[in-house]
Write a protein that holds these residues in place. Structure first.
Motif, mmCIF file in Angstrom:
data_model
loop_
_atom_site.group_PDB
_atom_site.id
_atom_site.type_symbol
_atom_site.label_atom_id
_atom_site.label_comp_id
_atom_site.label_asym_id
_atom_site.label_seq_id
_atom_site.Cartn_x
_atom_site.Cartn_y
_atom_site.Cartn_z
ATOM 1 N N SER A 167 0.849 -1.189 0.000
ATOM 2 C CA SER A 167 0.000 0.000 0.000
ATOM 3 C C SER A 167 0.884 1.238 0.000
ATOM 4 O O SER A 167 1.763 1.384 0.856
ATOM 5 N N ALA A 168 0.655 2.121 -0.967
ATOM 6 C CA ALA A 168 1.442 3.357 -1.059
ATOM 7 C C ALA A 168 0.978 4.349 -0.002
ATOM 8 O O ALA A 168 -0.216 4.553 0.208
ATOM 9 N N GLY A 169 1.941 4.977 0.671
ATOM 10 C CA GLY A 169 1.633 5.980 1.685
ATOM 11 C C GLY A 169 1.391 7.344 1.066
ATOM 12 O O GLY A 169 1.465 7.519 -0.158
ATOM 13 N N PRO A 170 1.125 8.357 1.897
ATOM 14 C CA PRO A 170 0.872 9.716 1.382
ATOM 15 C C PRO A 170 2.122 10.328 0.758
ATOM 16 O O PRO A 170 3.241 10.037 1.176
ATOM 17 N N LYS A 171 1.907 11.185 -0.228
ATOM 18 C CA LYS A 171 3.024 11.853 -0.892
ATOM 19 C C LYS A 171 3.479 13.065 -0.082
ATOM 20 O O LYS A 171 2.662 13.749 0.541
ATOM 21 N N ASP A 172 4.781 13.338 -0.102
ATOM 22 C CA ASP A 172 5.292 14.536 0.552
ATOM 23 C C ASP A 172 5.333 15.686 -0.445
ATOM 24 O O ASP A 172 4.808 15.576 -1.567
ATOM 25 N N GLU A 173 5.979 16.791 -0.059
ATOM 26 C CA GLU A 173 5.994 17.969 -0.932
ATOM 27 C C GLU A 173 6.753 17.725 -2.232
ATOM 28 O O GLU A 173 6.566 18.453 -3.216
ATOM 29 N N ASP A 174 7.594 16.689 -2.254
ATOM 30 C CA ASP A 174 8.341 16.354 -3.472
ATOM 31 C C ASP A 174 7.676 15.226 -4.251
ATOM 32 O O ASP A 174 8.285 14.647 -5.158
ATOM 33 N N ASP A 175 6.438 14.914 -3.908
ATOM 34 C CA ASP A 175 5.706 13.809 -4.528
ATOM 35 C C ASP A 175 6.360 12.456 -4.282
ATOM 36 O O ASP A 175 6.123 11.495 -5.020
#
Length: 210
Positions: A154-162
């Motif tokens: 499961s992919a987690g949330p993206k940060d400011e750099d995607d």
């Protein structure tokens, strides 16, 4: 007396033939039971359609006849995947030291097909064992491959750099030349312990499909 000996020998021969037949039947039944036990695990059943790191289409049938060590991960993994693939590579090297053992095919399957295209996987597998084969595909194809081996990801949330981390099952799978799941190794297993286990499976292996 001669006729009696011939009759006795004939009876003995028939009994031996019958015993050999029953033994062969019993062995065949044992293989069928073992095959059914492995199939009940529902791990690694079915097929998959993926691309290797050279762009060549690959299916499960391509690996029949080979011993396979299989790991699911992703190229942006910061530490766990590199550690496990380095361990897997050391296992293959340990087994390669014995020329009497068959060669093991190490395989890496990405669980992050959105970022891990053929080129990315090709760059990644170069850092590990020279025989390591990288596999990728469409999200649907990767999902089907993961489902076959009960791999959670499961992919987690993206940060400011995607950028993002993919949470996933961390297990090395051992597949027999029949293409059947035989064993698995988690992070607690050392390279020496895994190599010892694989060697034991090789030495006691009997094809269940013959």
């Amino acid at each position: 007396l001669g006729r009696r000996l011939l009759v006795t020998a004939g009876i003995g021969g028939a009994a031996l033939a019958g015993w050999l037949y029953l033994r062969a039947q019993k062995e065949q039944q044992r293989k069928l039971r073992r095959l059914q036990e492995l199939k009940k695990l529902s791990i690694g059943q079915g097929n998959f359609q993926l691309l290797d790191h050279t762009g060549r289409p690959r299916t499960k049938a391509d690996f029949l006849g080979q011993w396979v060590l299989l790991y699911f991960g992703f190229t942006h993994c910061p530490d766990i995947c590199p550690d496990e693939l380095e361990k897997l590579s050391r296992v293959v090297e340990l087994l390669d030291r014995d020329p009497a053992l068959p060669r093991v095919q190490p395989v890496f399957v990405t669980v992050d097909p959105e970022r891990d295209d053929v080129a990315a996987v090709a760059r990644y597998v170069r850092d590990f064992h020279p025989r390591l084969l990288g596999l990728t595909g469409s999200p649907e194809q990767v999902r089907e491959a993961g489902k076959a081996y009960r791999v959670y990801y499961s992919a987690g949330p993206k940060d400011e750099d995607d950028d993002y981390i993919v949470d996933h099952t961390v297990i090395i799978y051992l597949l027999s030349p029949d293409g059947l799941f035989l064993d698995y190794y988690n992070r607690s297993k050392t390279d020496a312990k895994i190599a010892q286990s694989v060697r034991r499976h090789m030495e006691t292996y009997e094809s269940l499909l013959s």
